[in-house]
Design a protein around this motif. Sequence first.
Motif, PDB file in Angstrom:
ATOM      1  N   ILE A 281       0.838  -1.204   0.000  1.00  0.00           N
ATOM      2  CA  ILE A 281       0.000   0.000   0.000  1.00  0.00           C
ATOM      3  C   ILE A 281       0.873   1.253   0.000  1.00  0.00           C
ATOM      4  O   ILE A 281       0.585   2.237  -0.697  1.00  0.00           O
ATOM      5  N   THR A 282       1.955   1.207   0.757  1.00  0.00           N
ATOM      6  CA  THR A 282       2.864   2.350   0.788  1.00  0.00           C
ATOM      7  C   THR A 282       3.494   2.602  -0.578  1.00  0.00           C
ATOM      8  O   THR A 282       3.617   3.749  -1.025  1.00  0.00           O
ATOM      9  N   GLU A 283       3.886   1.531  -1.257  1.00  0.00           N
ATOM     10  CA  GLU A 283       4.463   1.675  -2.600  1.00  0.00           C
ATOM     11  C   GLU A 283       3.465   2.292  -3.555  1.00  0.00           C
ATOM     12  O   GLU A 283       3.807   3.158  -4.376  1.00  0.00           O
ATOM     13  N   VAL A 284       2.222   1.845  -3.487  1.00  0.00           N
ATOM     14  CA  VAL A 284       1.174   2.397  -4.355  1.00  0.00           C
ATOM     15  C   VAL A 284       1.014   3.889  -4.097  1.00  0.00           C
ATOM     16  O   VAL A 284       0.938   4.699  -5.024  1.00  0.00           O
ATOM     17  N   ALA A 285       0.967   4.252  -2.820  1.00  0.00           N
ATOM     18  CA  ALA A 285       0.793   5.662  -2.461  1.00  0.00           C
ATOM     19  C   ALA A 285       1.945   6.513  -2.986  1.00  0.00           C
ATOM     20  O   ALA A 285       1.724   7.577  -3.597  1.00  0.00           O
ATOM     21  N   TYR A 286       3.188   6.057  -2.780  1.00  0.00           N
ATOM     22  CA  TYR A 286       4.349   6.827  -3.223  1.00  0.00           C
ATOM     23  C   TYR A 286       4.413   6.921  -4.750  1.00  0.00           C
ATOM     24  O   TYR A 286       4.793   7.950  -5.298  1.00  0.00           O
ATOM     25  N   GLN A 287       4.039   5.835  -5.424  1.00  0.00           N
ATOM     26  CA  GLN A 287       4.083   5.844  -6.888  1.00  0.00           C
ATOM     27  C   GLN A 287       3.061   6.792  -7.498  1.00  0.00           C
ATOM     28  O   GLN A 287       3.228   7.249  -8.631  1.00  0.00           O
ATOM     29  N   LEU A 288       2.017   7.114  -6.758  1.00  0.00           N
ATOM     30  CA  LEU A 288       0.995   8.027  -7.273  1.00  0.00           C
ATOM     31  C   LEU A 288       1.129   9.420  -6.679  1.00  0.00           C
ATOM     32  O   LEU A 288       0.170  10.206  -6.711  1.00  0.00           O
ATOM     33  N   GLY A 289       2.298   9.739  -6.164  1.00  0.00           N
ATOM     34  CA  GLY A 289       2.580  11.121  -5.794  1.00  0.00           C
ATOM     35  C   GLY A 289       2.359  11.500  -4.353  1.00  0.00           C
ATOM     36  O   GLY A 289       2.569  12.665  -3.986  1.00  0.00           O
ATOM     37  N   SER A 292       3.399  10.845   2.057  1.00  0.00           N
ATOM     38  CA  SER A 292       3.197  10.328   3.407  1.00  0.00           C
ATOM     39  C   SER A 292       2.148   9.225   3.367  1.00  0.00           C
ATOM     40  O   SER A 292       1.028   9.445   2.888  1.00  0.00           O
ATOM     41  N   SER A 293       2.504   8.039   3.860  1.00  0.00           N
ATOM     42  CA  SER A 293       1.560   6.922   3.866  1.00  0.00           C
ATOM     43  C   SER A 293       0.408   7.168   4.835  1.00  0.00           C
ATOM     44  O   SER A 293      -0.733   6.766   4.576  1.00  0.00           O
ATOM     45  N   SER A 294       0.683   7.839   5.960  1.00  0.00           N
ATOM     46  CA  SER A 294      -0.390   8.123   6.928  1.00  0.00           C
ATOM     47  C   SER A 294      -1.390   9.123   6.357  1.00  0.00           C
ATOM     48  O   SER A 294      -2.611   8.961   6.527  1.00  0.00           O
ATOM     49  N   HIS A 295      -0.880  10.141   5.677  1.00  0.00           N
ATOM     50  CA  HIS A 295      -1.783  11.108   5.036  1.00  0.00           C
ATOM     51  C   HIS A 295      -2.616  10.418   3.958  1.00  0.00           C
ATOM     52  O   HIS A 295      -3.824  10.671   3.833  1.00  0.00           O
ATOM     53  N   PHE A 296      -1.970   9.545   3.198  1.00  0.00           N
ATOM     54  CA  PHE A 296      -2.687   8.801   2.165  1.00  0.00           C
ATOM     55  C   PHE A 296      -3.835   7.992   2.766  1.00  0.00           C
ATOM     56  O   PHE A 296      -4.962   8.018   2.267  1.00  0.00           O
ATOM     57  N   SER A 297      -3.569   7.272   3.831  1.00  0.00           N
ATOM     58  CA  SER A 297      -4.611   6.448   4.458  1.00  0.00           C
ATOM     59  C   SER A 297      -5.766   7.308   4.960  1.00  0.00           C
ATOM     60  O   SER A 297      -6.942   6.932   4.831  1.00  0.00           O
TER      61      SER A 297
END
Length: 314
Positions: A281-289, A292-297
Amino acid sequence: MNLVFTTDDLEPSKRYAAWQGAICDVYVHVDVNAEERSDYHGFIREARFGPVTMTDVLLSEQRISRRERHIAKLDKDCYYVDFVQQGRVNVLQAGETLLSNPGVGAIFSASEAYDLECVGEVRSLYLEIPRKEFLARFSDGRLPVVTTMTTGRGLGRIAAEFCATLASEAASLDEAARTRLGGELMDVLALALDMGDRDEFSEDATTQQARLRSVKTWIEAHLTDVDLSLEKIAKNNGVSLRHLHYLFRLTDVSVSEWILDRRLQRCYDVLTRPELRSLSITEVAYQLGFSSSSHFSTVFRKKFGHSPSDLRRR
């Protein structure tokens, strides 16, 4: 216009070296790097309109660089205005990247380090304009630098067409006429740059919608850029930051809200594809710009009503 140099009469194997020696080391003081050197070709023609020097240039695909050692050889402080007739030129200066093409011109400083990325075969008209003479023509006493000018409409189009007309008629004009026209060309260019947003807002609704679609398409192609900013979007699409916000008034969301929504939608799509389950999930978030993984969630749950991990477990 007077021919300064051409590769037409040289053997293909000697053209690139001749171009470097005659143009890059002597005429403009830059470095060039071309991948395809065996079939290099180009020319440069020049005409002077008083203090303004105009060059008509044909370039094979290459990267042009000016650095401090080149700038030290300059005996004048000036700006370049680039009107591309064919191909594309990316102008990199002062941390900015401007996309110049037949619909968007670029202005940048000749007296500061820069890189030009010539994409494909490029035909372009360059204006070399002294800083002092140009600066005096701006209403607020400030010259916008490292910026673009839309050349498909309004004052930008008038400036580009005026430039092209002078290039074609230069040979038939005497020195007095060229000097006067050089001053008038600087007046038109300054007015086009000075008007800025006011000229942009004169677009009709159909043109605005077309421009908005174009901007959205560009953003979609750069959603993975974690450093994507509104300033970068505006610069690379030939509009001001204020006009970018104005365009998105045609929608029911701001630019930032639209970008966030598109990133979340793309992440949702990736997370539901079985063949991409190997991505965390973290990789997906970073790959789409997302940075922060916590902000993404947090924003993901707010939009879809469940967390990214809940979606993966379904």
